[in-house]
Design an enzyme around this catalytic site. Structure first.
Site, PDB file in Angstrom:
ATOM      1  N   ASP A  96      -2.700   4.890  -1.172  1.00 28.20           N
ATOM      2  CA  ASP A  96      -2.992   3.916  -0.112  1.00 28.20           C
ATOM      3  C   ASP A  96      -1.685   3.294   0.380  1.00 28.20           C
ATOM      4  O   ASP A  96      -0.666   3.311  -0.309  1.00 28.20           O
ATOM      5  CB  ASP A  96      -3.968   2.828  -0.584  1.00 28.20           C
ATOM      6  CG  ASP A  96      -3.410   1.942  -1.693  1.00 28.20           C
ATOM      7  OD1 ASP A  96      -2.716   2.463  -2.597  1.00 28.20           O
ATOM      8  OD2 ASP A  96      -3.660   0.720  -1.655  1.00 28.20           O
ATOM      9  N   GLU A 161      -3.921   0.216  -4.756  1.00 27.77           N
ATOM     10  CA  GLU A 161      -2.788  -0.524  -5.324  1.00 27.77           C
ATOM     11  C   GLU A 161      -2.371  -1.657  -4.407  1.00 27.77           C
ATOM     12  O   GLU A 161      -2.050  -2.755  -4.858  1.00 27.77           O
ATOM     13  CB  GLU A 161      -1.616   0.432  -5.581  1.00 27.77           C
ATOM     14  CG  GLU A 161      -0.569  -0.123  -6.531  1.00 27.77           C
ATOM     15  CD  GLU A 161       0.456  -1.024  -5.870  1.00 27.77           C
ATOM     16  OE1 GLU A 161       1.174  -1.729  -6.585  1.00 27.77           O
ATOM     17  OE2 GLU A 161       0.550  -1.031  -4.634  1.00 27.77           O
TER      18      GLU A 161
END
Ligand code: BES
Ligand code: ZN
Length: 469
Positions: A96, A161
């Site tokens: 991400d 994250e």
């Protein structure tokens, strides 16, 4: 540990040279996927990025699963054919990325990777797609050249994250057996300077809070009501202004209670690094630095806890003037934590503090959005020895030991839940614009990262065996 000067094994080095161009093209395809975890409209893109990682792993001979979570999926790749005596290494990274806005400040489009001056510009180039993908290429190098890996490998790539890894801890707990490993390697950080490979010795933790202040039931005419009705924007400004004292210390009662001083030798190592405060000012474009008294800039960044306002919202902010007394105001505030501060305790202290300083005429709610524990490394054992040698082989000089101000929430969990030591060897560089417009990774570091990661596998196999006697 063998005493010869470490080098990149020649078979792997040759493969890397022959495959650098393809490794870059494949990374470009990964970078074109706008996998922004914070935005619900990119949920599909996050799945596409997860699929990209899983496909890259199956393509090189791994088994790969895409595991759904309440948020974005986790990719778990496994290769377990190194034999029962070989150690298992877990490679962690995240697919991400942060939102790319403000888009108009990008020189080339955020999701159209572009090379300029030896740098790959794109959102996620360094944080963390480039640094995750270089490990996959390193694994491919071994499997392509030798048909095998010297250690068993688990690849764990998550998609949350950048929003706090809220679903990862439960996953580690649940899959503890399957994730059992002897060490973890993570490349999601920066080197101290170009050409100076670095091993991270600490990360700060995080308590991320949102403060909502409510005043009158609705927006009011600021002339008809202003002066008699408490203004929520002003009330929030007052609250925030109490978070620090005049010298720059955090003034929330109990905030420093569990801060454990960094060992003198670690502070001495930090002081020995060739760090220039003027250089930092130049890098970020300011004329003075600020912060807690009694510490150097590097110590403030790496060893001390902080309180930062990340965003503010209230009233009219459009074109021209509007006379309004806003009904609400909101602030996003994050606290960076150091050992042994605890995110839940900090959230409670802030809540108590806000209640104490709350101006009359408004109410406030403090909501904890996410948290992560701080981490400090042991810096011993086979994975650290192997990391040092692999970095020296790739960069031609020994790595320095650095600290870090950022957070990777799961690092402490790997040690706590899996009992595995973590090696943080990053390939970013100062000024890389992570989380900002024009993020980049150096082409050279991407290539050297592949070589270092490939060498690490051999070095870890040897160091682990020797540590067993
Ligand atoms: N890669 C960074 C963390 C980082 C930055 C480590 C620089 C070392 C050097 C990571 O992706 C990140 O930005 N993490 C967030 C975590 C937060 C959302 C809990 C951070 O630090 O803000
Ligand atoms: Zn990252």
């Amino acid at each position: 540990m063998s005493s010869t000067a470490p080098t990149i094994p020649s078979d792997l080095a040759a493969w890397c040279v022959a495959n650098d161009a393809r490794a870059q093209n494949e990374l470009f395809a990964f970078l074109r996927i706008p996998s922004v975890s914070a935005r619900s409209e990119h949920k599909g893109d996050c799945l596409i990025a997860a699929q990209f990682v899983a496909d890259a792993l199956t393509h090189i001979g791994f088994r790969a699963d895409i595991i759904p979570t309440p948020g974005h999926p986790i990719v778990l790749g496994e290769w377990r054919h190194a034999g029962p005596d070989a150690p298992t290494l877990l490679v962690y990274g995240h697919y991400d990325v942060q939102p790319a806005e403000p888009l108009e400040l990008w020189t080339s489009p955020a999701f159209e990777p572009t090379v300029r001056d030896g740098r790959i510009y794109a959102r996620g180039s360094v944080d963390d797609k480039g640094q995750l993908y270089l490990h996959i290429k390193a694994l491919e190098a071994h499997l392509a050249v030798r048909g095998t890996l010297p250690v068993n490998v688990i690849v764990l790539a998550e998609g949350e994250e950048e929003v706090g890894s809220e679903n990862l801890e439960a996953f580690l707990q649940r899959e503890q057996q399957r994730l059992k490993c002897d060490a973890v390697v993570i490349s999601d950080s920066t080197m101290f300077a170009p050409g100076i490979p670095s091993i991270l010795s600490s990360l700060r933790g995080m308590a991320y809070l949102q403060i909502d202040v409510q005043g009158p039931a609705g927006d009011l005419h600021s002339g008809m009501y202003g002066g008699a009705v408490v203004n929520p924007a002003m009330a929030l400004a007052r609250i925030l202004a109490t978070f620090h004292d005049a010298d720059g210390r955090v003034a929330i009662s109990g905030f420093y209670d569990h801060v454990r001083p960094f060992p003198d030798n670690v502070r001495a190592q930090m002081r020995a690094l060739p760090f220039s405060e003027a250089g930092l000012m130049h890098e970020v474009g300011v004329t003075a630095l600020g912060g807690e008294p009694g510490y150097t800039a590097l110590e403030r960044l790496w060893t001390r806890p902080t309180c930062e306002v990340n965003g503010l919202l209230s009233g009219y902010t459009g074109e021209g003037a509007k006379t309004v007394l806003p009904a609400i105001s909101m602030a996003k505030v994050s606290f960076r934590l150091v050992p042994d501060q605890d995110p839940d305790t900090i959230a409670r202290l802030v809540r108590e503090h806000v209640a104490r300083v709350l101006p009359i005429g408004v109410t406030a709610t403090v909501t904890a959005l996410h948290g992560g524990r701080p981490w400090r490394a042991d810096l011993q054992g086979p994975i650290i020895d192997a990391g040092k040698r692999a970095l020296q082989a790739a960069f031609g000089r020994e790595p320095v030991i650095t600290g870090e101000g950022g957070s990777i929430p799961v690092v402490g969990d790997f040690e706590r839940i899996l009992g595995a030591p973590v090696l943080l060897m990053g390939f970013g560089l100062p000024g890389e614009n992570a989380h900002a417009p024009n993020e980049w990774i150096s082409v050279e570091n991407y290539q050297l990262g592949i070589r270092a990661a490939a060498t690490l596998l051999d070095e870890f196999a040897v160091a682990f065996t020797m540590s067993r006697g």
